[in-house]
Design an enzyme around this catalytic site. Sequence first.
Site, PDB file in Angstrom:
ATOM      1  N   ALA A  72       0.840  -1.195   0.000  1.00  0.00           N
ATOM      2  CA  ALA A  72       0.000   0.000   0.000  1.00  0.00           C
ATOM      3  C   ALA A  72       0.876   1.245   0.000  1.00  0.00           C
ATOM      4  O   ALA A  72       2.028   1.214   0.444  1.00  0.00           O
ATOM      5  CB  ALA A  72      -0.918   0.001   1.222  1.00  0.00           C
ATOM      6  N   ASP A  73       0.300   2.323  -0.498  1.00  0.00           N
ATOM      7  CA  ASP A  73       0.954   3.628  -0.450  1.00  0.00           C
ATOM      8  C   ASP A  73      -0.130   4.668  -0.193  1.00  0.00           C
ATOM      9  O   ASP A  73      -1.134   4.699  -0.915  1.00  0.00           O
ATOM     10  CB  ASP A  73       1.676   3.932  -1.770  1.00  0.00           C
ATOM     11  CG  ASP A  73       2.463   5.221  -1.684  1.00  0.00           C
ATOM     12  OD1 ASP A  73       3.406   5.281  -0.863  1.00  0.00           O
ATOM     13  OD2 ASP A  73       2.133   6.173  -2.403  1.00  0.00           O
ATOM     14  N   THR A  74       0.065   5.476   0.820  1.00  0.00           N
ATOM     15  CA  THR A  74      -0.916   6.499   1.186  1.00  0.00           C
ATOM     16  C   THR A  74      -0.364   7.873   0.869  1.00  0.00           C
ATOM     17  O   THR A  74       0.773   8.186   1.227  1.00  0.00           O
ATOM     18  CB  THR A  74      -1.270   6.395   2.683  1.00  0.00           C
ATOM     19  OG1 THR A  74      -1.796   5.087   2.947  1.00  0.00           O
ATOM     20  CG2 THR A  74      -2.298   7.445   3.084  1.00  0.00           C
ATOM     21  N   THR A 108      -5.271   5.983  -0.517  1.00  0.00           N
ATOM     22  CA  THR A 108      -4.378   4.837  -0.348  1.00  0.00           C
ATOM     23  C   THR A 108      -4.531   3.944  -1.569  1.00  0.00           C
ATOM     24  O   THR A 108      -5.631   3.480  -1.869  1.00  0.00           O
ATOM     25  CB  THR A 108      -4.695   4.050   0.939  1.00  0.00           C
ATOM     26  OG1 THR A 108      -4.555   4.919   2.064  1.00  0.00           O
ATOM     27  CG2 THR A 108      -3.748   2.862   1.099  1.00  0.00           C
ATOM     28  N   GLY A 109      -3.412   3.762  -2.260  1.00  0.00           N
ATOM     29  CA  GLY A 109      -3.360   2.825  -3.372  1.00  0.00           C
ATOM     30  C   GLY A 109      -2.875   1.493  -2.843  1.00  0.00           C
ATOM     31  O   GLY A 109      -1.966   1.447  -2.010  1.00  0.00           O
TER      32      GLY A 109
END
Length: 190
Positions: A72-74, A108-109
Amino acid sequence: MEQTEKLILASASPRRRELLAQVGYPFEVLTVPVEENLPRTLPPEEYAMRTAEKKARAVMDRAGDGRTVLAADTVVVHRGEILGKPRDAEDAARTLRRLAGGRHEVITGCALGRGTRIALFFERTYVWMRALSDGEIAAYVKTGEPLDKAGSYGIQGRGALLVERIEGDYFNVVGLPLCRVGREMDSFLR
Protein backbone atom coordinates in the site's frame (compact mmCIF):
# COMPACT_ATOMS: atom_id res chain seq x y z
CA MET A 1 -13.51 -13.02 4.72
CA GLU A 2 -11.84 -16.06 6.22
CA GLN A 3 -8.12 -15.87 5.64
CA THR A 4 -6.15 -19.04 6.27
CA GLU A 5 -3.06 -18.47 4.12
CA LYS A 6 -0.41 -16.26 5.67
CA LEU A 7 -0.28 -12.99 3.76
CA ILE A 8 2.95 -11.14 3.05
CA LEU A 9 2.66 -7.47 3.96
CA ALA A 10 5.08 -5.45 1.83
CA SER A 11 5.20 -2.52 4.23
CA ALA A 12 7.33 -1.42 7.15
CA SER A 13 4.47 0.71 8.49
CA PRO A 14 3.64 -0.16 12.10
CA ARG A 15 0.15 1.22 11.54
CA ARG A 16 -0.53 -1.21 8.69
CA ARG A 17 0.76 -4.09 10.81
CA GLU A 18 -1.54 -3.06 13.68
CA LEU A 19 -4.55 -2.80 11.37
CA LEU A 20 -4.04 -6.23 9.80
CA ALA A 21 -3.53 -7.77 13.24
CA GLN A 22 -6.68 -6.02 14.49
CA VAL A 23 -8.84 -7.86 11.93
CA GLY A 24 -7.10 -11.19 12.48
CA TYR A 25 -5.32 -11.68 9.17
CA PRO A 26 -2.28 -13.94 9.59
CA PHE A 27 0.68 -12.19 7.96
CA GLU A 28 4.39 -11.69 7.94
CA VAL A 29 6.26 -8.56 6.93
CA LEU A 30 8.75 -8.53 4.08
CA THR A 31 10.00 -5.28 2.62
CA VAL A 32 12.33 -4.55 -0.23
CA PRO A 33 13.54 -0.97 -0.73
CA VAL A 34 12.03 0.63 -3.83
CA GLU A 35 12.42 4.12 -5.16
CA GLU A 36 9.19 6.08 -4.99
CA ASN A 37 10.19 8.11 -8.01
CA LEU A 38 7.06 8.20 -10.11
CA PRO A 39 6.17 11.62 -11.52
CA ARG A 40 3.99 13.63 -9.15
CA THR A 41 2.16 14.82 -12.24
CA LEU A 42 0.29 11.49 -12.38
CA PRO A 43 -3.26 11.59 -11.04
CA PRO A 44 -2.93 10.95 -7.27
CA GLU A 45 -4.90 7.68 -7.46
CA GLU A 46 -2.59 6.40 -10.19
CA TYR A 47 0.51 7.57 -8.30
CA ALA A 48 -0.53 5.72 -5.12
CA MET A 49 -1.54 2.51 -6.94
CA ARG A 50 1.62 2.41 -9.09
CA THR A 51 3.84 3.01 -6.06
CA ALA A 52 2.05 0.17 -4.23
CA GLU A 53 2.50 -2.00 -7.32
CA LYS A 54 6.27 -1.33 -7.34
CA LYS A 55 6.46 -2.39 -3.69
CA ALA A 56 4.38 -5.52 -4.28
CA ARG A 57 6.36 -6.62 -7.35
CA ALA A 58 9.68 -6.17 -5.54
CA VAL A 59 8.49 -8.41 -2.70
CA MET A 60 6.90 -10.91 -5.10
CA ASP A 61 10.26 -11.20 -6.90
CA ARG A 62 12.04 -11.77 -3.59
CA ALA A 63 9.47 -14.16 -2.04
CA GLY A 64 9.16 -16.14 -5.25
CA ASP A 65 6.88 -18.79 -3.77
CA GLY A 66 3.49 -17.80 -5.19
CA ARG A 67 2.17 -16.40 -1.90
CA THR A 68 -0.19 -13.45 -1.73
CA VAL A 69 1.46 -10.06 -1.24
CA LEU A 70 -0.28 -6.87 -0.11
CA ALA A 71 1.39 -3.48 -0.56
CA ALA A 72 0.00 0.00 0.00
CA ASP A 73 0.95 3.63 -0.45
CA THR A 74 -0.92 6.50 1.19
CA VAL A 75 -0.79 10.04 -0.13
CA VAL A 76 -2.35 13.26 1.06
CA VAL A 77 -3.68 15.51 -1.68
CA HIS A 78 -4.33 19.23 -1.24
CA ARG A 79 -5.75 21.20 -4.16
CA GLY A 80 -4.56 18.54 -6.59
CA GLU A 81 -0.99 18.42 -5.24
CA ILE A 82 0.43 15.26 -3.65
CA LEU A 83 1.96 16.02 -0.27
CA GLY A 84 4.47 13.44 0.89
CA LYS A 85 6.17 12.91 4.21
CA PRO A 86 7.87 16.06 5.52
CA ARG A 87 11.60 16.49 5.03
CA ASP A 88 11.98 18.02 8.49
CA ALA A 89 10.08 19.87 11.24
CA GLU A 90 9.92 23.10 9.23
CA ASP A 91 8.41 21.28 6.26
CA ALA A 92 5.88 19.57 8.56
CA ALA A 93 4.79 22.96 9.95
CA ARG A 94 4.48 24.38 6.44
CA THR A 95 2.28 21.43 5.38
CA LEU A 96 0.05 21.76 8.45
CA ARG A 97 -0.42 25.49 7.77
CA ARG A 98 -1.61 24.57 4.25
CA LEU A 99 -4.07 21.95 5.51
CA ALA A 100 -5.40 23.87 8.51
CA GLY A 101 -8.93 25.21 8.17
CA GLY A 102 -9.77 23.30 5.01
CA ARG A 103 -10.42 19.98 3.30
CA HIS A 104 -7.92 17.58 1.78
CA GLU A 105 -8.00 14.03 0.47
CA VAL A 106 -6.24 10.93 1.69
CA ILE A 107 -5.78 8.28 -1.00
CA THR A 108 -4.38 4.84 -0.35
CA GLY A 109 -3.36 2.82 -3.37
CA CYS A 110 -3.12 -0.92 -2.83
CA ALA A 111 -1.67 -3.81 -4.78
CA LEU A 112 -2.50 -7.47 -4.26
CA GLY A 113 -0.18 -9.86 -6.05
CA ARG A 114 0.30 -13.58 -6.40
CA GLY A 115 2.31 -15.43 -9.02
CA THR A 116 1.94 -13.33 -12.17
CA ARG A 117 -1.42 -11.76 -11.17
CA ILE A 118 -1.69 -8.32 -9.67
CA ALA A 119 -4.78 -6.31 -8.75
CA LEU A 120 -4.68 -2.58 -8.06
CA PHE A 121 -7.29 -0.50 -6.26
CA PHE A 122 -7.54 2.68 -4.22
CA GLU A 123 -9.67 4.26 -1.56
CA ARG A 124 -10.30 7.98 -1.02
CA THR A 125 -11.30 9.74 2.21
CA TYR A 126 -12.00 13.45 2.61
CA VAL A 127 -10.60 15.08 5.75
CA TRP A 128 -11.47 18.49 7.20
CA MET A 129 -8.81 19.93 9.49
CA ARG A 130 -9.73 22.67 11.94
CA ALA A 131 -8.09 26.09 11.87
CA LEU A 132 -4.79 26.01 13.77
CA SER A 133 -2.67 28.75 15.29
CA ASP A 134 1.07 28.86 14.69
CA GLY A 135 1.53 27.91 18.35
CA GLU A 136 -0.67 24.83 18.01
CA ILE A 137 1.22 23.76 14.90
CA ALA A 138 4.60 24.28 16.60
CA ALA A 139 3.49 22.29 19.66
CA TYR A 140 2.25 19.41 17.52
CA VAL A 141 5.39 19.33 15.38
CA LYS A 142 7.49 19.33 18.55
CA THR A 143 5.91 15.98 19.55
CA GLY A 144 7.67 14.40 16.54
CA GLU A 145 4.48 12.61 15.50
CA PRO A 146 4.09 14.34 12.12
CA LEU A 147 7.66 13.71 10.94
CA ASP A 148 7.10 10.27 9.36
CA LYS A 149 3.58 10.70 8.02
CA ALA A 150 2.18 11.82 4.70
CA GLY A 151 0.45 15.14 5.26
CA SER A 152 2.39 15.67 8.49
CA TYR A 153 -0.24 14.32 10.89
CA GLY A 154 -1.45 11.05 12.33
CA ILE A 155 -5.20 10.80 12.84
CA GLN A 156 -4.72 7.76 15.09
CA GLY A 157 -2.56 9.74 17.52
CA ARG A 158 -2.39 13.31 18.74
CA GLY A 159 -3.30 14.43 15.24
CA ALA A 160 -6.87 13.38 16.03
CA LEU A 161 -7.19 16.73 17.82
CA LEU A 162 -6.61 18.51 14.50
CA VAL A 163 -9.33 16.75 12.50
CA GLU A 164 -12.87 18.14 12.63
CA ARG A 165 -14.47 15.42 10.52
CA ILE A 166 -13.94 12.91 7.76
CA GLU A 167 -16.04 11.55 4.93
CA GLY A 168 -15.08 8.01 4.06
CA ASP A 169 -13.01 5.24 5.62
CA TYR A 170 -11.18 6.21 8.83
CA PHE A 171 -8.76 3.29 8.44
CA ASN A 172 -7.81 4.61 5.02
CA VAL A 173 -6.53 7.78 6.70
CA VAL A 174 -4.51 5.62 9.11
CA GLY A 175 -2.95 3.86 6.11
CA LEU A 176 -4.97 0.80 5.06
CA PRO A 177 -8.65 0.75 4.03
CA LEU A 178 -9.55 -2.47 5.86
CA CYS A 179 -13.07 -3.00 4.51
CA ARG A 180 -11.93 -2.51 0.92
CA VAL A 181 -8.85 -4.70 1.43
CA GLY A 182 -11.07 -7.48 2.81
CA ARG A 183 -13.45 -7.32 -0.15
CA GLU A 184 -10.62 -7.20 -2.68
CA MET A 185 -8.81 -10.10 -1.03
CA ASP A 186 -11.97 -12.22 -1.05
CA SER A 187 -12.34 -11.55 -4.77
CA PHE A 188 -8.62 -11.94 -5.57
CA LEU A 189 -8.22 -15.27 -3.77
CA ARG A 190 -11.23 -16.96 -5.39
